[in-house]
Motif scaffolding. Structure first.
Motif: not given
Length: 155
Positions: A29-36, A73-80, A101-107, A111-113
């Motif tokens: 269900d994860v299409g994007a992972v962003v790390s900082f 997690m309330a503001r963005w559709p995160l999977q992890g 942050t992990a989500s189905a989509h990169r945006q 943004e969450a990260a």
């Protein structure tokens, strides 16, 4: 699949690649992972830094970070979501903080990260003391950090 949120405040270093892999492994269900990852610099405004020492109130710091993680997690559709912040004496070149942050989509993941890092940089309950040839001094948030955090405030 369920949303996985991990928050750790620890003295020990962490492995960025292992944390990313742990968050995304086996997830379809994860299409994007962003790390900082934040790393201790060796100088500030041209002056060498020997180390940073980070202090916090155990329990309170985790609760405050969890509150902001819940908001993300309330503001963005995160999977992890993974947030790791170190405390204690940290030498130049060592890891300080990690947000993944992990989500189905990169945006949403980006943004969450960014939201979480802006919070951690300016308002998380950590106190930073810098060691240099001039001695030790406490570090305050910079004006540009406050401006970055202000853009996330709901009107």
């Amino acid at each position: 699949m369920t949303v996985t949120a991990t928050i750790r405040i620890q003295e020990a270093d962490f492995d960025v690649a292992a944390e990313i892999a742990g968050l995304s492994k086996g997830r379809t269900d994860v299409g994007a992972v962003v790390s900082f990852s934040g790393i201790c610099r060796g100088s500030e405004q041209g002056e060498p830094i020997a180390a940073l020492t980070l202090e916090h109130y155990p329990g309170m710091a985790e609760a405050e970070i969890a509150r902001h993680a819940d908001e993300a997690m309330a503001r963005w559709p995160l999977q992890g979501l993974t947030i790791i912040h170190r405390f204690g004496r940290i030498a130049p070149g060592e890891n300080i903080v990690l947000v993944v942050t992990a989500s189905a989509h990169r945006q949403a993941a980006f943004e969450a990260a960014e939201f979480l890092m802006d919070y951690l940089k300016t308002n998380a309950p950590f106190w930073k003391r810098e060691e240099s040839a001039r001695g030790t001094s406490w570090i305050e948030a910079q004006g540009h950090d406050d401006a970055a955090t202000a853009r996330w405030t709901k009107s």
